[in-house]
Enzyme design. Structure first.
Site, mmCIF file in Angstrom:
data_model
loop_
_atom_site.group_PDB
_atom_site.id
_atom_site.type_symbol
_atom_site.label_atom_id
_atom_site.label_comp_id
_atom_site.label_asym_id
_atom_site.label_seq_id
_atom_site.Cartn_x
_atom_site.Cartn_y
_atom_site.Cartn_z
ATOM 1 C CD GLN A 176 -5.615 -9.921 -1.332
ATOM 2 O OE1 GLN A 176 -6.343 -10.567 -2.078
ATOM 3 N NE2 GLN A 176 -4.472 -10.385 -0.872
ATOM 4 C CE LYS A 188 -6.790 -15.847 2.429
ATOM 5 N NZ LYS A 188 -6.878 -14.428 2.123
ATOM 6 C CB SER A 203 -10.745 -6.949 6.321
ATOM 7 O OG SER A 203 -10.919 -5.772 5.571
ATOM 8 N NE ARG A 260 0.745 -15.602 4.976
ATOM 9 C CZ ARG A 260 1.558 -14.569 5.168
ATOM 10 N NH1 ARG A 260 2.630 -14.695 5.934
ATOM 11 N NH2 ARG A 260 1.333 -13.409 4.609
ATOM 12 C CG ASP A 284 -2.603 -14.105 5.600
ATOM 13 O OD1 ASP A 284 -3.430 -14.710 4.891
ATOM 14 O OD2 ASP A 284 -2.257 -12.931 5.372
ATOM 15 N NE ARG A 340 -1.920 -20.092 2.859
ATOM 16 C CZ ARG A 340 -1.741 -18.794 2.795
ATOM 17 N NH1 ARG A 340 -2.507 -17.987 3.500
ATOM 18 N NH2 ARG A 340 -0.782 -18.306 2.036
ATOM 19 N NE ARG A 345 -3.709 -2.407 2.295
ATOM 20 C CZ ARG A 345 -3.711 -3.727 2.060
ATOM 21 N NH1 ARG A 345 -2.572 -4.363 1.895
ATOM 22 N NH2 ARG A 345 -4.844 -4.390 2.005
ATOM 23 N NE ARG A 348 -5.397 -16.589 -4.055
ATOM 24 C CZ ARG A 348 -4.741 -15.871 -3.161
ATOM 25 N NH1 ARG A 348 -3.462 -15.629 -3.322
ATOM 26 N NH2 ARG A 348 -5.372 -15.386 -2.116
HETATM 27 C C1 S3P Z 1 -4.133 -9.076 2.403
HETATM 28 C C2 S3P Z 1 -5.419 -9.445 2.702
HETATM 29 C C3 S3P Z 1 -5.811 -10.837 2.995
HETATM 30 C C4 S3P Z 1 -4.597 -11.683 3.351
HETATM 31 C C5 S3P Z 1 -3.462 -11.483 2.387
HETATM 32 C C6 S3P Z 1 -3.013 -10.026 2.404
HETATM 33 C C7 S3P Z 1 -3.868 -7.660 2.090
HETATM 34 O O1 S3P Z 1 -6.429 -11.395 1.845
HETATM 35 O O2 S3P Z 1 -4.957 -13.045 3.394
HETATM 36 O O3 S3P Z 1 -2.366 -12.292 2.721
HETATM 37 O O4 S3P Z 1 -2.696 -7.238 2.105
HETATM 38 O O5 S3P Z 1 -4.828 -6.938 1.824
HETATM 39 P P1 S3P Z 1 -7.978 -11.136 1.485
HETATM 40 O O6 S3P Z 1 -8.181 -9.703 1.157
HETATM 41 O O7 S3P Z 1 -8.262 -12.024 0.317
HETATM 42 O O8 S3P Z 1 -8.742 -11.544 2.708
#
Ligand code: S3P
Length: 428
Positions: free
Chosen positions: A169, A341, A193, A387, A314, A345, A26, A122
């Site tokens: 994300q 993922k 989140s 992971r 994670d 996982r 970011r 994905r």
């Molecule tokens: C992340 C969000 C999570 C996480 C990933 C990193 C991020 O995924 O599992 O390792 O940096 O925004 P999701 O947005 O799919 O939940």
């Protein structure tokens, strides 16, 4: 590559966990479209973040990596990105692909984004669907749900959108698009989140308001800011679990991010009875950080689900490892996101830990683990998932004999010095 790891006599030492991957993505993306120059100290050396930097460079942003993990970014401003000459490659990084898709949907040019085999499998429909509601033109394989994605950028408009999954994300992709859109973008989350994007947007001068589960962003220009990235709690979690499950351990993790939207692993380890201390709490570039210390602990099983899950998504393979040796039963629910993922996982964790003697079963949305087992060395496979590779490395430290981990180089995706740190902690 195959890594062999032996049972460790003791685990002792101090570690600066690697730079936070989520915040690094970011920091460089937002500074790339900001006005002015930024110096990002302790930028992540992880493969995922290098993919983000390469994509931004291909869009014409001047980014200079310096010695010691510093990055100098010359902000291109809101209008400064250029059509890439070639396909952008997000490699293994869904964060890169999803967040950049939001950004690219709002540009006045065409881009194509792809990734490695895992990333191309994905779900991307979750990003395409709301971006289309904002006016975006995006197509993908598999009925517009898989990469490669073709993005014909253009003028977007804000929407009011309820996220169907608690995904940072997805949320961040819509916020990036919202920066460039006409009107406000209003996003509601089903559960909190990680909020790194909101924190950075706010610090960089965007008009953003967060109220309960609702984020409102007005179209904004950003001012570049210098940042120091904290240590990654998702990487620190490896050593927290290692220390808690090993019979002779004391590990300190310095300058680690403890953002409440990420620190679910601390809550779960405490619930399990871990000997864990948090000290020297402070704020680094708008993110809470602290020094953590863990010692050998006697753990008990837990039941986890609901709002806790996105706060430790994670780290669930590590919870499964801790649960395998804890007293009693552990149940993980509401974690179906783990199935999409880098690997599935749930299935990969259960399969690999079972090879080492754990008693674990899959649930559609999680797993059940009957603890109290003594793990033994085995021939394991990371399934190409960073992971998983590292969780198995930690499991090997408490397993009898020697464990072999195939495709161990996957660790480079988030923690390139993981195997060196493992050796250093066991050397004492
Ligand atoms: C992340 C969000 C999570 C996480 C990933 C990193 C991020 O995924 O599992 O390792 O940096 O925004 P999701 O947005 O799919 O939940």
């Amino acid at each position: 590559m195959k890594q062999r790891v032996k049972n460790a006599r003791a685990l002792e030492g101090e570690i600066y966990p690697p730079s936070d991957k989520s915040i690094s993505h970011r920091a460089v993306i937002l500074n790339s479209v900001a006005n002015g120059n930024a110096r990002i100290v302790n930028f992540s050396q992880a493969g995922d973040c290098s993919a983000t930097v390469a994509c931004l460079q291909a869009l014409g942003v001047k980014i200079e990596p310096c010695v010691g993990g510093e990055l100098l970014v010359q902000g291109a401003g809101k209008e400064g990105l250029n059509e890439p000459e070639d396909v952008l490659n997000a490699e293994n990084s869904a964060t890169t692909m999803r967040i950049l898709t939001g950004l690219l949907a709002a540009q006045s040019f065409l881009s194509v984004v792809t990734g490695d085999r895992s990333l191309r499998s994905r779900p991307m429909g979750r990003v395409i669907k709301p971006l289309r509601l904002m006016g975006a033109r995006i197509w993908g394989r598999h009925d517009d749900t898989r990469a490669p994605l073709v993005i014909q950028g253009g003028q977007l408009h804000g929407i009011h959108y309820q996220l169907p999954v608690a995904s940072a994300q997805l949320k961040s992709a819509l916020l990036l698009a919202g920066l460039f859109s006409r009107g406000d973008t209003i996003i509601q989350e089903p559960m909190p989140s990680r909020d790194h994007t909101e924190r950075l947007l706010n610090a960089m001068g965007a008009e953003i308001k967060v109220s309960g589960d609702t984020i409102t962003l007005s179209p904004s220009s950003l001012d570049a800011i210098d940042l120091t990235i904290p240590g990654d709690i998702s990487s620190a979690a490896l050593w927290l679990v290692a220390g808690a499950v090993h019979h002779q351990a004391r590990i300190r993790l310095l300058s680690t991010g403890i953002n409440p939207t990420r620190s679910g692993i601390l809550d779960v380890l405490r619930l399990m009875g871990a000997d864990l201390t948090v000290s020297n709490e402070r704020v680094l570039s708008g993110e809470p950080v602290a020094d953590l210390e863990v010692r050998s602990s006697s753990l008990t099983g837990v039941e986890i689900g609901g709002e806790l899950i996105p706060r430790l998504i994670d780290e669930i393979p590590l919870v499964a490892l801790a649960a395998s040796v804890a007293h009693g039963k552990t149940v993980v629910k509401d974690a179906e996101e783990l199935r999409v993922k880098e690997t599935d996982r749930i299935s990969a964790t259960v399969k690999e830990l079972s090879k080492m003697g754990a008693d674990a079963k899959e649930l559609p949305d999680g797993m059940i683990i009957y603890g109290g087992k003594k793990l033994h060395g085995a021939s394991c496979d990371s399934h190409g998932d960073h992971r998983l590779a590292m969780m198995l490395g930690v499991a090997a430290l408490i397993a009898d004999g020697e464990t072999e981990i195939d495709k161990s180089e996957a660790a480079d995706i988030s923690y390139p010095t993981f195997w060196d740190d493992l050796e250093r902690l066991t050397a004492g």
